[in-house]
Enzyme design. Structure first.
Site, PDB file in Angstrom:
ATOM      1  N   HIS A  69       0.863  -1.181   0.000  1.00 31.90           N
ATOM      2  CA  HIS A  69       0.000   0.000   0.000  1.00 31.90           C
ATOM      3  C   HIS A  69       0.895   1.225   0.000  1.00 31.90           C
ATOM      4  O   HIS A  69       1.745   1.396   0.875  1.00 31.90           O
ATOM      5  CB  HIS A  69      -0.918   0.021   1.228  1.00 31.90           C
ATOM      6  CG  HIS A  69      -1.880   1.175   1.200  1.00 31.90           C
ATOM      7  ND1 HIS A  69      -3.173   1.064   0.714  1.00 31.90           N
ATOM      8  CD2 HIS A  69      -1.740   2.470   1.578  1.00 31.90           C
ATOM      9  CE1 HIS A  69      -3.778   2.228   0.795  1.00 31.90           C
ATOM     10  NE2 HIS A  69      -2.934   3.096   1.317  1.00 31.90           N
ATOM     11  N   CYS A  70       0.712   2.083  -1.007  1.00 34.07           N
ATOM     12  CA  CYS A  70       1.554   3.270  -1.147  1.00 34.07           C
ATOM     13  C   CYS A  70       0.743   4.514  -0.798  1.00 34.07           C
ATOM     14  O   CYS A  70      -0.215   4.847  -1.520  1.00 34.07           O
ATOM     15  CB  CYS A  70       2.092   3.367  -2.571  1.00 34.07           C
ATOM     16  SG  CYS A  70       3.133   4.833  -2.845  1.00 34.07           S
ATOM     17  N   PRO A  71       1.080   5.216   0.276  1.00 34.87           N
ATOM     18  CA  PRO A  71       0.317   6.424   0.622  1.00 34.87           C
ATOM     19  C   PRO A  71       0.467   7.541  -0.399  1.00 34.87           C
ATOM     20  O   PRO A  71      -0.417   8.387  -0.524  1.00 34.87           O
ATOM     21  CB  PRO A  71       0.909   6.834   1.982  1.00 34.87           C
ATOM     22  CG  PRO A  71       2.270   6.216   2.014  1.00 34.87           C
ATOM     23  CD  PRO A  71       2.159   4.946   1.248  1.00 34.87           C
ATOM     24  N   ASN A  77      -3.406   4.384  -2.476  1.00 31.29           N
ATOM     25  CA  ASN A  77      -4.024   3.149  -2.946  1.00 31.29           C
ATOM     26  C   ASN A  77      -3.050   1.998  -2.778  1.00 31.29           C
ATOM     27  O   ASN A  77      -1.841   2.210  -2.593  1.00 31.29           O
ATOM     28  CB  ASN A  77      -4.426   3.277  -4.422  1.00 31.29           C
ATOM     29  CG  ASN A  77      -5.481   2.260  -4.834  1.00 31.29           C
ATOM     30  OD1 ASN A  77      -5.968   1.475  -4.018  1.00 31.29           O
ATOM     31  ND2 ASN A  77      -5.834   2.277  -6.103  1.00 31.29           N
TER      32      ASN A  77
END
Length: 308
Positions: free
Chosen positions: A159-161, A165
């Site tokens: 999960h990449c802030p 997403n």
């Protein structure tokens, strides 16, 4: 579940569905038929702030490159060529960012772990299936639950802030393009900064910019720092993603040292599965498959969610 001839494994022992978590197969079918007309969006405060900051930093870089370095230049073609190249990279990077953020990463439908659904799978006697106790869904192979998206994601990498997403089966291509275009734009900005410093020093800071020398120095220094940080981060992420795709292994699987129970694809097969089709310039196009969709919201336990 001996009556169904297969076993359901779960982390926690509780009923398939609670009173509040019901699953309607008819409504699910209609929603899946309408999925192409909806936009995926995660309402996470930290992620939305990071996404806005990403856009602001790219806009800042474009402002410095255009108004501080290129427009004051006396070389017309130098300004035009570099302006077109940098702005194209910026547009492609932001477009890839949007596609990554607004594309369903491969979410498994919530609450589909019902007796009716499992009966429709036509499982063999004794076959083991897994249910996620958090979103109450039948968990496919290589799927992992994201605590921020609150969904199980197929082939979840992480999960990449910064894109607000998960990076998963359906949007990994756009994330790779995002890191690539940001890295290229950062290199271009750093080269332009170096040339601008040389030109200003040779001209003793006269007429090298429409801004005063102190302001010009501050703007260029901030752009250099931003370019170095962005290039380092995105170049590492780009290399990591390409390595994962070629090895047909997600970052989560690598960190957990999971032994593959699936048949790994060859390197080019993995690339073609992510980017679609044989190698071509379309691999570099973040607009492939794009069409306007409507943004819908629906209630869920724990707050509203923009989702498919």
């Amino acid at each position: 579940m001996p009556s169904s001839g297969h076993r359901l494994r779960d982390v926690e022992h509780h009923p398939l569905l609670t009173e509040n978590d019901t699953y309607d197969s008819a409504s699910s079918s209609s929603s899946e038929a309408d999925v192409a007309d909806r936009v995926w969006f995660i309402r996470d405060g930290c992620g939305m702030i990071c996404a806005v900051v990403t856009w602001l930093l790219v806009v800042y870089a474009d402002f410095v490159v255009t108004f501080v370095m290129l427009l004051p230049s006396e070389d017309f073609w130098y300004s035009v060529v570099n302006g077109v190249v940098f702005n194209c990279l910026a547009v492609l990077a932001l477009s890839s960012h949007l596609r990554t953020m607004l594309t369903d990463p491969g979410a498994v439908p919530k609450g589909n772990a019902t007796k009716e659904y499992m009966a429709s799978l036509q499982l063999k006697p004794g076959e083991v299936i897994y249910k996620c106790p958090k979103c109450c869904c039948v968990k496919p192979e290589r799927a992992h639950h994201c605590s921020i998206c609150k969904r199980c994601i197929r082939k979840m990498d992480h999960h990449c802030p910064w894109v607000n997403n998960c990076v998963g089966e359906k949007n990994q291509r756009f994330f790779v393009l995002f890191t690539m275009y940001v890295a290229l734009a950062s290199v271009h900005a750093l080269v332009l900064c170096g040339l601008q410093f040389v030109a200003c020093v040779r001209g003793q800071w006269t007429e090298c910019s429409d801004f005063s020398p102190p302001v010009t120095v501050i703007l260029l220094i901030f752009l250099c720092l931003e370019g170095l940080l962005f290039f380092t981060f995105t170049a590492v992420m780009f290399g990591t993603q390409i390595h994962s795709i070629c090895n047909d292994e997600t970052e989560i699987e690598r960190l957990k040292s999971e032994k593959p129970t699936w048949e790994r694809r060859l390197r080019w097969e993995g690339m073609k599965s992510v980017f679609g089709g044989p190698p071509s310039l379309l691999w570099m196009n973040p607009f492939v498959g794009f069409r306007f969709r409507r943004l819908q919201t629906r209630p869920r336990k724990g707050g509203p969610e923009f989702s498919v």
